[in-house]
Design a protein around this motif. Sequence first.
Motif, mmCIF file in Angstrom:
data_model
loop_
_atom_site.group_PDB
_atom_site.id
_atom_site.type_symbol
_atom_site.label_atom_id
_atom_site.label_comp_id
_atom_site.label_asym_id
_atom_site.label_seq_id
_atom_site.Cartn_x
_atom_site.Cartn_y
_atom_site.Cartn_z
ATOM 1 N N PRO A 180 0.831 -1.210 0.000
ATOM 2 C CA PRO A 180 0.000 0.000 0.000
ATOM 3 C C PRO A 180 0.867 1.262 0.000
ATOM 4 O O PRO A 180 2.022 1.230 0.423
ATOM 5 N N PHE A 181 0.281 2.337 -0.487
ATOM 6 C CA PHE A 181 0.955 3.621 -0.409
ATOM 7 C C PHE A 181 1.097 3.963 1.068
ATOM 8 O O PHE A 181 0.139 3.888 1.819
ATOM 9 N N ASN A 182 2.307 4.313 1.486
ATOM 10 C CA ASN A 182 2.529 4.693 2.877
ATOM 11 C C ASN A 182 3.359 5.978 2.897
ATOM 12 O O ASN A 182 3.544 6.631 1.871
ATOM 13 N N VAL A 183 3.873 6.318 4.043
ATOM 14 C CA VAL A 183 4.614 7.576 4.180
ATOM 15 C C VAL A 183 5.832 7.595 3.256
ATOM 16 O O VAL A 183 6.185 8.637 2.707
ATOM 17 N N TRP A 184 6.496 6.446 3.044
ATOM 18 C CA TRP A 184 7.675 6.389 2.176
ATOM 19 C C TRP A 184 7.296 6.644 0.723
ATOM 20 O O TRP A 184 8.033 7.306 -0.002
ATOM 21 N N ALA A 185 6.155 6.124 0.306
ATOM 22 C CA ALA A 185 5.689 6.366 -1.057
ATOM 23 C C ALA A 185 5.344 7.835 -1.244
ATOM 24 O O ALA A 185 5.646 8.423 -2.290
ATOM 25 N N VAL A 186 4.745 8.443 -0.243
ATOM 26 C CA VAL A 186 4.405 9.863 -0.314
ATOM 27 C C VAL A 186 5.682 10.702 -0.357
ATOM 28 O O VAL A 186 5.787 11.657 -1.142
ATOM 29 N N LEU A 187 6.671 10.351 0.460
ATOM 30 C CA LEU A 187 7.945 11.081 0.441
ATOM 31 C C LEU A 187 8.657 10.907 -0.898
ATOM 32 O O LEU A 187 9.249 11.862 -1.420
ATOM 33 N N MET A 188 8.597 9.700 -1.471
ATOM 34 C CA MET A 188 9.183 9.482 -2.790
ATOM 35 C C MET A 188 8.506 10.382 -3.817
ATOM 36 O O MET A 188 9.171 11.050 -4.611
ATOM 37 N N ALA A 189 7.177 10.424 -3.792
ATOM 38 C CA ALA A 189 6.423 11.269 -4.724
ATOM 39 C C ALA A 189 6.754 12.745 -4.514
ATOM 40 O O ALA A 189 6.898 13.499 -5.483
#
Length: 155
Positions: A70-79
């Motif tokens: 799932p999209f998590n904080v790391w995915a949001v930071l990557m984006a």
Amino acid sequence: MKPEFSAIGLMISILILLPSMVFFTLFPPKGGLGAEPSVHAVFIYLERIGQMAILLVLIFFTKQHFSGRPFNVWAVLMAACLLLYYIIWVRYIAGGQHAADLTRPFLFIPIPLAVFPVCALLCAAAWGHSLPLALVAAAFAVGHLTVSWASAAGG
């Protein structure tokens, strides 16, 4: 770990590489780039080998890491890092495509066109819990940031 195509890994690779390929082709720096930076060959090798290793790992060895994650904080930071990376490219183009804009700080971040893709890769590794990606991204970071810093310093 057997090779298996990762669509998400390919997408991350494209998002990071596409601006450099497109913008340098369509909007080369006016006056050209300066001389090659004077750094130890180890850093240049780390950067080049790291680039290739990142592509290989992202595209062929991360499917199991990203599948169903799932999209998590790391995915949001990557984006967020990718968005900032694109903003710096827009600044370069809108500012007249001067070579100095490629290394000019953004807010308080030095060499942002080097920092943001490295951070995006490290966030992708954390998001996917991918040790292989983290290792090659770290090796790439050492080379890329050193070469970029030397380039920004003028040699």
